[in-house]
Design a protein around this motif. Sequence first.
Motif, mmCIF file in Angstrom:
data_model
loop_
_atom_site.group_PDB
_atom_site.id
_atom_site.type_symbol
_atom_site.label_atom_id
_atom_site.label_comp_id
_atom_site.label_asym_id
_atom_site.label_seq_id
_atom_site.Cartn_x
_atom_site.Cartn_y
_atom_site.Cartn_z
ATOM 1 N N ILE A 1 0.845 -1.199 0.000
ATOM 2 C CA ILE A 1 0.000 0.000 0.000
ATOM 3 C C ILE A 1 0.876 1.242 0.000
ATOM 4 O O ILE A 1 1.826 1.347 0.771
ATOM 5 C CB ILE A 1 -0.958 -0.013 1.216
ATOM 6 N N MET A 2 0.580 2.164 -0.898
ATOM 7 C CA MET A 2 1.271 3.457 -0.905
ATOM 8 C C MET A 2 0.258 4.465 -0.385
ATOM 9 O O MET A 2 -0.809 4.632 -0.960
ATOM 10 C CB MET A 2 1.684 3.841 -2.324
ATOM 11 N N LYS A 3 0.590 5.111 0.753
ATOM 12 C CA LYS A 3 -0.386 6.069 1.268
ATOM 13 C C LYS A 3 0.121 7.493 1.121
ATOM 14 O O LYS A 3 1.312 7.773 1.251
ATOM 15 C CB LYS A 3 -0.789 5.747 2.710
ATOM 16 N N SER A 4 -0.821 8.375 0.847
ATOM 17 C CA SER A 4 -0.508 9.796 0.738
ATOM 18 C C SER A 4 0.018 10.286 2.080
ATOM 19 O O SER A 4 -0.472 9.883 3.128
ATOM 20 C CB SER A 4 -1.785 10.545 0.354
ATOM 21 N N PRO A 5 1.035 11.192 2.048
ATOM 22 C CA PRO A 5 1.598 11.677 3.305
ATOM 23 C C PRO A 5 0.572 12.413 4.177
ATOM 24 O O PRO A 5 0.769 12.562 5.378
ATOM 25 C CB PRO A 5 2.720 12.621 2.876
ATOM 26 N N GLY A 6 -0.545 12.830 3.573
ATOM 27 C CA GLY A 6 -1.568 13.546 4.340
ATOM 28 C C GLY A 6 -2.394 12.671 5.269
ATOM 29 O O GLY A 6 -3.104 13.170 6.132
ATOM 30 N N ILE A 7 -2.321 11.354 5.107
ATOM 31 C CA ILE A 7 -3.162 10.454 5.921
ATOM 32 C C ILE A 7 -2.408 10.029 7.183
ATOM 33 O O ILE A 7 -1.374 9.377 7.095
ATOM 34 C CB ILE A 7 -3.560 9.191 5.112
ATOM 35 N N PRO A 8 -2.903 10.419 8.375
ATOM 36 C CA PRO A 8 -2.185 10.046 9.598
ATOM 37 C C PRO A 8 -2.327 8.563 9.933
ATOM 38 O O PRO A 8 -3.285 7.906 9.506
ATOM 39 C CB PRO A 8 -2.838 10.905 10.680
ATOM 40 N N ASP A 9 -1.372 8.056 10.720
ATOM 41 C CA ASP A 9 -1.384 6.640 11.106
ATOM 42 C C ASP A 9 -2.536 6.291 12.026
ATOM 43 O O ASP A 9 -2.896 5.137 12.161
ATOM 44 C CB ASP A 9 -0.061 6.286 11.805
ATOM 45 N N LYS A 10 -3.110 7.326 12.700
ATOM 46 C CA LYS A 10 -4.150 6.993 13.678
ATOM 47 C C LYS A 10 -5.517 6.723 13.047
ATOM 48 O O LYS A 10 -6.453 6.339 13.727
ATOM 49 C CB LYS A 10 -4.238 8.059 14.777
ATOM 50 N N VAL A 11 -5.641 6.892 11.732
ATOM 51 C CA VAL A 11 -6.891 6.571 11.031
ATOM 52 C C VAL A 11 -7.160 5.060 11.163
ATOM 53 O O VAL A 11 -6.259 4.245 10.948
ATOM 54 C CB VAL A 11 -6.755 6.946 9.525
ATOM 55 N N PRO A 12 -8.399 4.686 11.533
ATOM 56 C CA PRO A 12 -8.710 3.255 11.750
ATOM 57 C C PRO A 12 -8.306 2.351 10.573
ATOM 58 O O PRO A 12 -7.778 1.257 10.787
ATOM 59 C CB PRO A 12 -10.233 3.254 11.940
ATOM 60 N N LEU A 13 -8.527 2.825 9.339
ATOM 61 C CA LEU A 13 -8.193 1.998 8.168
ATOM 62 C C LEU A 13 -6.695 1.665 8.143
ATOM 63 O O LEU A 13 -6.308 0.523 7.870
ATOM 64 C CB LEU A 13 -8.572 2.745 6.879
ATOM 65 N N ILE A 14 -5.857 2.643 8.468
ATOM 66 C CA ILE A 14 -4.404 2.409 8.452
ATOM 67 C C ILE A 14 -4.027 1.413 9.559
ATOM 68 O O ILE A 14 -3.209 0.513 9.360
ATOM 69 C CB ILE A 14 -3.613 3.740 8.640
ATOM 70 N N LYS B 1 -2.924 -6.217 9.693
ATOM 71 C CA LYS B 1 -2.884 -7.357 8.759
ATOM 72 C C LYS B 1 -1.471 -7.642 8.249
ATOM 73 O O LYS B 1 -1.236 -8.600 7.530
ATOM 74 C CB LYS B 1 -3.795 -7.071 7.556
ATOM 75 N N GLY B 2 -0.536 -6.729 8.591
ATOM 76 C CA GLY B 2 0.855 -6.956 8.181
ATOM 77 C C GLY B 2 1.143 -6.584 6.736
ATOM 78 O O GLY B 2 2.144 -7.014 6.158
ATOM 79 N N ILE B 3 0.261 -5.791 6.118
ATOM 80 C CA ILE B 3 0.513 -5.345 4.736
ATOM 81 C C ILE B 3 1.560 -4.221 4.763
ATOM 82 O O ILE B 3 1.485 -3.320 5.591
ATOM 83 C CB ILE B 3 -0.789 -4.827 4.066
ATOM 84 N N THR B 4 2.535 -4.293 3.876
ATOM 85 C CA THR B 4 3.591 -3.267 3.825
ATOM 86 C C THR B 4 3.015 -1.935 3.366
ATOM 87 O O THR B 4 2.326 -1.868 2.342
ATOM 88 C CB THR B 4 4.699 -3.690 2.845
ATOM 89 N N VAL B 5 3.298 -0.885 4.142
ATOM 90 C CA VAL B 5 2.857 0.465 3.765
ATOM 91 C C VAL B 5 4.098 1.289 3.422
ATOM 92 O O VAL B 5 5.052 1.327 4.205
ATOM 93 C CB VAL B 5 2.105 1.156 4.934
ATOM 94 N N VAL B 6 4.095 1.924 2.248
ATOM 95 C CA VAL B 6 5.251 2.745 1.851
ATOM 96 C C VAL B 6 4.783 4.126 1.409
ATOM 97 O O VAL B 6 3.603 4.333 1.117
ATOM 98 C CB VAL B 6 6.048 2.096 0.690
#
Length: 443
Positions: free
Chosen positions: A66-79, A85-90
């Motif tokens: 998953i590539m996430k936009s820098p605007g999305i904070p880690d505290k969002v439930p989806l993240i 689930k152990g999916i790599t986030v970059v």
Amino acid sequence: MKRLVILGGGESGVGTALLAKDKEFEVFVSDKGEIKEKYKQVLIHNEIEFEDGVHSVDKILNADIIMKSPGIPDKVPLIKEIRAKGITVVSEIEFASQYTNATLVGITGSNGKTTTAILTHHVLNQELNVGLAGNIGDSFAKQILEHDYQNYVLEVSSFQLDDIIEFKPKIAVITNITPDHLDRYEYQFESYITSKFRIAENQTKDDYLIYDGDDEVILNWLKDHPVQSTLLPFSLTKVIENGTYLDNDNIKITIDNNQIIMPTANLALEGKHNIKNAMAASTVAHLLKIRKQTIRESLENFQGVEHRLEHVLKINKVQYINDSKATNVNATYFALESMDAPTIWIVGGTDKGNDYQELFQFVNEKVKAVICLGVDNEKLMKNFGGMVDIIVETQFMSEAVKIAYKIAEAGDNVLLSPACASFDLFENYEDRGRQFKDAVRNL
């Protein structure tokens, strides 16, 4: 076929989608907000699946990466769910940098990184094949796909560094570290510092870290957390053997006993902080073997950055200055420090846990009126109410400028330097700066 899900359909998201498709990923773009029309057209044209206004969790959680936009904070439930689930986030810079062999110059810091990045690119561009990306201009991923420059100057935020794994610039620059974005780091300054220093975490002794040798936060951190990189500090106050320092208005750069000297008398940008930005840029240029003459000429003809202490107009001998890019207290500190006339200061916006104390000396010395431009100005009123004769609040840029116009006398400055984020009343700091300039031109 690996499945890449991209969260956020902005510049970095769409750029990554194009590069990933070219590298034969199965790509899906999801944006909880609305994707801008121009980006939608690019996705449609390139037959890339996307959705906006919603995150379809089942379509996201079956990603390999998953590539996430820098605007999305880690505290969002989806993240949180994705990480559980152990999916790599970059981040985009992590994903894109695997696909280029270019020399990377990564520039981060609380303030000065945009000016330093644009200035560095300006100098290198005279003699090298070089792209400018990161937080500026076209996305890094898209440039790798379309141009594949031999060198890149990347302006990198702490949010982008939060999601790197192997990203490694040949040359890393940290302009300074002051409390900023603490709302994203549980109000822990330590976590924010750690984030910034990730720019050097994969570097070896063959790589370079250029940093402000006068910045106590950086110096203390390096003492306790040594890095592998070759260190090249710059300083306005100390003599530096390996690195860059100021000696009688000359910038002296020494790398491996090879020294070049450059006068600062004709630097295009004013202010102490800009001497530091020039030091950082010229140290990078010297490392990359740019000729001294080229470096000097480039520093002298550089035009500066929009929304950063930008002189807009002089009306009735009053200078109007747009510093909308000052989204934290430290940036405003530099702005007020460089004022050499009585100043009417327009301040306010979304407060990120600001401590205004370091501004008090300048407000007492230089500021004759404060105009608070925000939805909630209570903290500003409390901090500065007793220091100036005039303090007013408004929620409209046009009104703020009209009030300033009424108060200002010949020889004064009117300075927009908000010390806050812009999201309460404006789309972003560019929108805020443009509205200021439009309002000044309409006076």
